[in-house]
Motif scaffolding. Sequence first.
Motif, PDB file in Angstrom:
ATOM      1  N   ILE A 136       0.846  -1.185   0.000  1.00  0.00           N
ATOM      2  CA  ILE A 136       0.000   0.000   0.000  1.00  0.00           C
ATOM      3  C   ILE A 136       0.885   1.240   0.000  1.00  0.00           C
ATOM      4  N   SER A 137       0.338   2.354  -0.434  1.00  0.00           N
ATOM      5  CA  SER A 137       1.119   3.589  -0.554  1.00  0.00           C
ATOM      6  C   SER A 137       1.390   4.215   0.802  1.00  0.00           C
ATOM      7  N   GLY A 138       2.353   5.144   0.816  1.00  0.00           N
ATOM      8  CA  GLY A 138       2.680   5.854   2.038  1.00  0.00           C
ATOM      9  C   GLY A 138       1.509   6.644   2.584  1.00  0.00           C
ATOM     10  N   SER A 139       0.677   7.194   1.704  1.00  0.00           N
ATOM     11  CA  SER A 139      -0.473   7.972   2.164  1.00  0.00           C
ATOM     12  C   SER A 139      -1.482   7.088   2.891  1.00  0.00           C
ATOM     13  N   VAL A 140      -1.623   5.843   2.425  1.00  0.00           N
ATOM     14  CA  VAL A 140      -2.541   4.917   3.093  1.00  0.00           C
ATOM     15  C   VAL A 140      -1.980   4.510   4.451  1.00  0.00           C
ATOM     16  N   VAL A 141      -0.664   4.243   4.500  1.00  0.00           N
ATOM     17  CA  VAL A 141      -0.038   3.920   5.793  1.00  0.00           C
ATOM     18  C   VAL A 141      -0.225   5.079   6.763  1.00  0.00           C
ATOM     19  N   ALA A 142      -0.028   6.314   6.280  1.00  0.00           N
ATOM     20  CA  ALA A 142      -0.181   7.504   7.125  1.00  0.00           C
ATOM     21  C   ALA A 142      -1.610   7.615   7.647  1.00  0.00           C
ATOM     22  N   HIS A 143      -2.579   7.245   6.819  1.00  0.00           N
ATOM     23  CA  HIS A 143      -3.985   7.286   7.239  1.00  0.00           C
ATOM     24  C   HIS A 143      -4.193   6.419   8.479  1.00  0.00           C
ATOM     25  N   TYR A 144      -3.631   5.219   8.457  1.00  0.00           N
ATOM     26  CA  TYR A 144      -3.802   4.317   9.596  1.00  0.00           C
ATOM     27  C   TYR A 144      -2.904   4.700  10.771  1.00  0.00           C
ATOM     28  N   ALA A 145      -1.782   5.351  10.476  1.00  0.00           N
ATOM     29  CA  ALA A 145      -0.878   5.775  11.545  1.00  0.00           C
ATOM     30  C   ALA A 145      -1.492   6.870  12.412  1.00  0.00           C
ATOM     31  N   LYS A 146      -2.545   7.507  11.937  1.00  0.00           N
ATOM     32  CA  LYS A 146      -3.264   8.478  12.768  1.00  0.00           C
ATOM     33  C   LYS A 146      -4.080   7.775  13.848  1.00  0.00           C
ATOM     34  N   GLN A 147      -4.272   6.462  13.667  1.00  0.00           N
ATOM     35  CA  GLN A 147      -5.114   5.706  14.586  1.00  0.00           C
ATOM     36  C   GLN A 147      -4.325   4.776  15.498  1.00  0.00           C
ATOM     37  N   ILE A 148      -3.132   4.367  15.058  1.00  0.00           N
ATOM     38  CA  ILE A 148      -2.372   3.374  15.804  1.00  0.00           C
ATOM     39  C   ILE A 148      -0.888   3.535  15.470  1.00  0.00           C
ATOM     40  N   PRO A 149       0.019   3.337  16.432  1.00  0.00           N
ATOM     41  CA  PRO A 149       1.454   3.417  16.135  1.00  0.00           C
ATOM     42  C   PRO A 149       1.864   2.383  15.085  1.00  0.00           C
ATOM     43  N   ILE A 150       2.637   2.826  14.096  1.00  0.00           N
ATOM     44  CA  ILE A 150       3.040   1.941  13.000  1.00  0.00           C
ATOM     45  C   ILE A 150       4.524   2.104  12.701  1.00  0.00           C
ATOM     46  N   VAL A 151       5.188   0.975  12.463  1.00  0.00           N
ATOM     47  CA  VAL A 151       6.548   0.952  11.931  1.00  0.00           C
ATOM     48  C   VAL A 151       6.515   0.087  10.677  1.00  0.00           C
ATOM     49  N   ALA A 152       7.071   0.598   9.592  1.00  0.00           N
ATOM     50  CA  ALA A 152       7.093  -0.145   8.330  1.00  0.00           C
ATOM     51  C   ALA A 152       8.515  -0.581   8.005  1.00  0.00           C
ATOM     52  N   ILE A 153       8.676  -1.838   7.640  1.00  0.00           N
ATOM     53  CA  ILE A 153       9.967  -2.399   7.232  1.00  0.00           C
ATOM     54  C   ILE A 153       9.913  -2.644   5.733  1.00  0.00           C
ATOM     55  N   ALA A 154      11.072  -2.413   5.049  1.00  0.00           N
ATOM     56  CA  ALA A 154      11.128  -2.570   3.592  1.00  0.00           C
ATOM     57  C   ALA A 154      10.105  -1.666   2.920  1.00  0.00           C
ATOM     58  N   HIS A 155      10.107  -0.419   3.336  1.00  0.00           N
ATOM     59  CA  HIS A 155       9.169   0.582   2.820  1.00  0.00           C
ATOM     60  C   HIS A 155       9.893   1.926   2.908  1.00  0.00           C
ATOM     61  N   HIS A 156      10.323   2.448   1.763  1.00  0.00           N
ATOM     62  CA  HIS A 156      11.121   3.671   1.735  1.00  0.00           C
ATOM     63  C   HIS A 156      10.220   4.904   1.636  1.00  0.00           C
ATOM     64  N   GLU A 157      10.050   5.568   2.755  1.00  0.00           N
ATOM     65  CA  GLU A 157       9.246   6.784   2.807  1.00  0.00           C
ATOM     66  C   GLU A 157       9.877   7.718   3.845  1.00  0.00           C
ATOM     67  N   PRO A 158      11.112   8.213   3.577  1.00  0.00           N
ATOM     68  CA  PRO A 158      11.847   8.993   4.579  1.00  0.00           C
ATOM     69  C   PRO A 158      11.184  10.309   4.960  1.00  0.00           C
ATOM     70  N   VAL A 166      12.069   1.247   8.909  1.00  0.00           N
ATOM     71  CA  VAL A 166      13.361   0.585   9.091  1.00  0.00           C
ATOM     72  C   VAL A 166      13.669  -0.146   7.796  1.00  0.00           C
ATOM     73  N   ASN A 167      14.823   0.148   7.222  1.00  0.00           N
ATOM     74  CA  ASN A 167      15.178  -0.451   5.932  1.00  0.00           C
ATOM     75  C   ASN A 167      16.636  -0.846   5.890  1.00  0.00           C
ATOM     76  N   SER A 168      16.936  -1.801   5.051  1.00  0.00           N
ATOM     77  CA  SER A 168      18.309  -1.971   4.595  1.00  0.00           C
ATOM     78  C   SER A 168      18.622  -0.740   3.747  1.00  0.00           C
ATOM     79  N   ASP A 169      19.886  -0.318   3.735  1.00  0.00           N
ATOM     80  CA  ASP A 169      20.275   0.764   2.828  1.00  0.00           C
ATOM     81  C   ASP A 169      20.334   0.160   1.434  1.00  0.00           C
ATOM     82  N   ASP A 170      19.155   0.033   0.817  1.00  0.00           N
ATOM     83  CA  ASP A 170      19.022  -0.700  -0.443  1.00  0.00           C
ATOM     84  C   ASP A 170      19.794  -0.056  -1.589  1.00  0.00           C
TER      85      ASP A 170
END
Length: 341
Positions: A136-158, A166-170
């Motif tokens: 899902i896109s960063g905007s969708v993740v942000a939508h849910y992050a307003k409701q609950i704490p979220i950490v995304a792995i393997a998702h580049h949205e600095p 949290v990412n590997s320096d891909d």
Amino acid sequence: MEKQKLGPPTDRVTIRHVAEHAGVSVAAVSKVLRNAYGVSEALRTKVENAIDLLKYRPSTAARAMRGRTYTVGILVVELTNPFVPVLLEGIDAGLAEANYKAMVGVGRAASKLETSMIESMIDTRMDGLVLIGPQISGSVVAHYAKQIPIVAIAHHEPQATLYDTVNSDDFAGAQMAVEALASRGYSDIAMLSYDRSDSPSSVVAVQREAGYKAAMAAIGLEDKTRIIRHPHPSEPRAKELAALLASKDRPRAIFAWSDLDAIPLLAACHEAGVEVPGSLAVIGYDDCSLAGQPAVSLSSVNQDPMELGVRACELLLSRIEGREEAQHSAVPPRVVLRRSV
């Protein structure tokens, strides 16, 4: 006399302020925040306008006051990648130390299923979520992050401000893979990736492709830059691999965006009688457990999944405790060379 609606208060905005400004109940605001089924567009518009005007953001502290469940949801796109279990071990180790339990859901790279599972985890009052390789896109993740704490792995949205990553320096890892091939004398180096037309720009392949291109340019091989795109790893692609190996312009070396493609490529080479590395050198990314097996011996970029999991857990727990400033962590990768190059 008509009750005057509140403007933005001087103290922290609460869900009650939003409800009063929108002229609806607190329960109605909660339904909109949870994106619950059956919410009308008119209600959603009222509430979202009030949220935007008042700059409302649900308080993590307020969630804690209502009582924690000491459970964390982990949403994985797919479990077939052997890199994932080690990542889960890292997350679970940190959670166990803090007396938290985890519940794992599998999204299968389907955005509707991902969002449905996130909503279910929110509805079951989990204290936080870890998203692994979300499609899902960063905007969708942000939508849910307003409701609950979220950490995304393997998702580049600095630039994300509502959740952590949290990412590997891909980017650097892809550069290292190309440099490793070049140091062995290869100059015709292609990258094997996949069709990203339905994927958000936050996926790891974007960073790895950029790192590949930058490395090729840096060592003077920009004119030989070539990205070969196959179907998404969730789809069959044996025919494409066979066609690649049979093509007259087959590259001398291939950097595969992931071991998910590198290992099937080695199997296809064996099937087609293409000698590795004599006729084709291969390096992957992930350094999964299969890569190190003697029969496979795949060179790959190790992204330290245990460390990725530990860092994600630390960030999520601090989010649950009330931290609001976003943090974006990158784990340095390293190249592990084996017989495939």
